[in-house]
Design an enzyme around this catalytic site. Sequence first.
Site, PDB file in Angstrom:
ATOM      1  N   HIS A 257      65.757 -16.446  35.867  1.00  0.00           N
ATOM      2  CA  HIS A 257      64.504 -15.679  35.817  1.00  0.00           C
ATOM      3  C   HIS A 257      64.713 -14.371  35.053  1.00  0.00           C
ATOM      4  CE1 HIS A 257      63.854 -17.996  39.686  1.00  0.00           C
ATOM      5  NE2 HIS A 257      62.755 -18.279  39.020  1.00  0.00           N
TER       6      HIS A 257
ATOM      7  N   ASP B   9      62.475 -26.501  33.150  1.00  0.00           N
ATOM      8  CA  ASP B   9      61.297 -27.280  33.523  1.00  0.00           C
ATOM      9  C   ASP B   9      60.616 -27.730  32.226  1.00  0.00           C
ATOM     10  OD1 ASP B   9      60.764 -26.649  36.683  1.00  0.00           O
ATOM     11  OD2 ASP B   9      61.766 -25.017  35.646  1.00  0.00           O
TER      12      ASP B   9
ATOM     13  N   ARG C 144      66.652 -24.242  44.102  1.00  0.00           N
ATOM     14  CA  ARG C 144      66.902 -25.407  44.970  1.00  0.00           C
ATOM     15  C   ARG C 144      68.385 -25.734  45.091  1.00  0.00           C
ATOM     16  NH1 ARG C 144      61.447 -27.072  42.843  1.00  0.00           N
ATOM     17  NH2 ARG C 144      60.139 -27.113  44.694  1.00  0.00           N
TER      18      ARG C 144
HETATM   19  O1  PAF Z   1      58.237 -22.681  37.300  1.00  0.00           O
HETATM   20  C1  PAF Z   1      57.777 -22.109  38.319  1.00  0.00           C
HETATM   21  O2  PAF Z   1      58.443 -21.346  39.007  1.00  0.00           O
HETATM   22  C2  PAF Z   1      56.356 -22.411  38.750  1.00  0.00           C
HETATM   23  O3  PAF Z   1      56.025 -23.736  38.484  1.00  0.00           O
HETATM   24  C3  PAF Z   1      55.320 -21.460  38.118  1.00  0.00           C
HETATM   25  C4  PAF Z   1      55.275 -21.616  36.612  1.00  0.00           C
HETATM   26  C5  PAF Z   1      55.657 -20.026  38.492  1.00  0.00           C
HETATM   27  C6  PAF Z   1      53.925 -21.774  38.669  1.00  0.00           C
HETATM   28  O4  PAF Z   1      53.854 -21.620  40.049  1.00  0.00           O
END
Ligand code: PAF
Length: 282
Positions: free
Chosen positions: A37, A152, A189
């Site tokens: 992040h 993702d 996770r």
């Molecule tokens: O990737 C994520 O953490 C979630 O799918 C997001 C993009 C914040 C939407 O809730």
Amino acid sequence: MQITETSESLREQLADWRQSGEHIALVPTMGNLHDGHLSLVEIARQHAERVVVSIFVNPMQFGDGEDFAAYPKTLELDKRRLKRANVDLLFVPNLETMYPFGIDNATSVTVPVLTDELCGSFRPGHFDGVTSVVSRLFSLVQPDVAIFGEKDFQQLMVIRRLVKDLSLPVEIIAGATRREDDELALSSRNQYLTEEERAIAPQLYATLKKIGEGLQSGKRNYTKMEQQAMNDLEALGFKPDYVSIRRAENLGEPDRDTDELVVLVAAHLGKSRLIDNLVVHI
Ligand code: PAF
């Protein structure tokens, strides 16, 4: 760093910045922040004068029996990390701010077809939850750019499609997957893994790399390679949902001449459902 929970105070702050001609980058998250992040925050910083991070664990994108209730929540720690990363504003909306009419009556945004397969076929409704919440975040924050992680991969494709289809005035930027030293992709996770499972987990990416090497060496029997990888993962103790070789540009089925491929995997390991992918240029 400012912290706001309401759409009103969010709008006020954003209006000030916009009036001063500053650009706004959004990093949407569900919290429990890791270095992956924070690398998205760094990218955001390169694209705009102001960086907004949102933290909202979106119930709409979790299916029955999934880990919504157990999803790790570490807000105080997250705040400290974001402050250190020089984030300008943290938006932590509550359920009512995001879904004023409640989840069951919420306007839903659907990107069809692309969301029916891969993770979409194992997590029905998941991507509708993602596109519905991301549409709300875009509309609340009205960012110039928004940053999403490549881990993702399907989500990134779905969001790009949403933005293009609705001509949303936001530029989507992808952040490369961050990995542990043993190449396990960072993910909230991973915390559900036992010590034994954690030792096996890097094999997920190793399996993708093996396929990548096969593709580089000229192999094109995609179905056979996918099946072999599924068998390998099962033998290691994973319960794979899929291993799939697709076109990197649109996740379509590749043919023998496709030169930009992506190998995608989703597999359960103990309580965790792990996903990963590898882009292969031939
Ligand atoms: O990737 C994520 O953490 C979630 O799918 C997001 C993009 C914040 C939407 O809730």
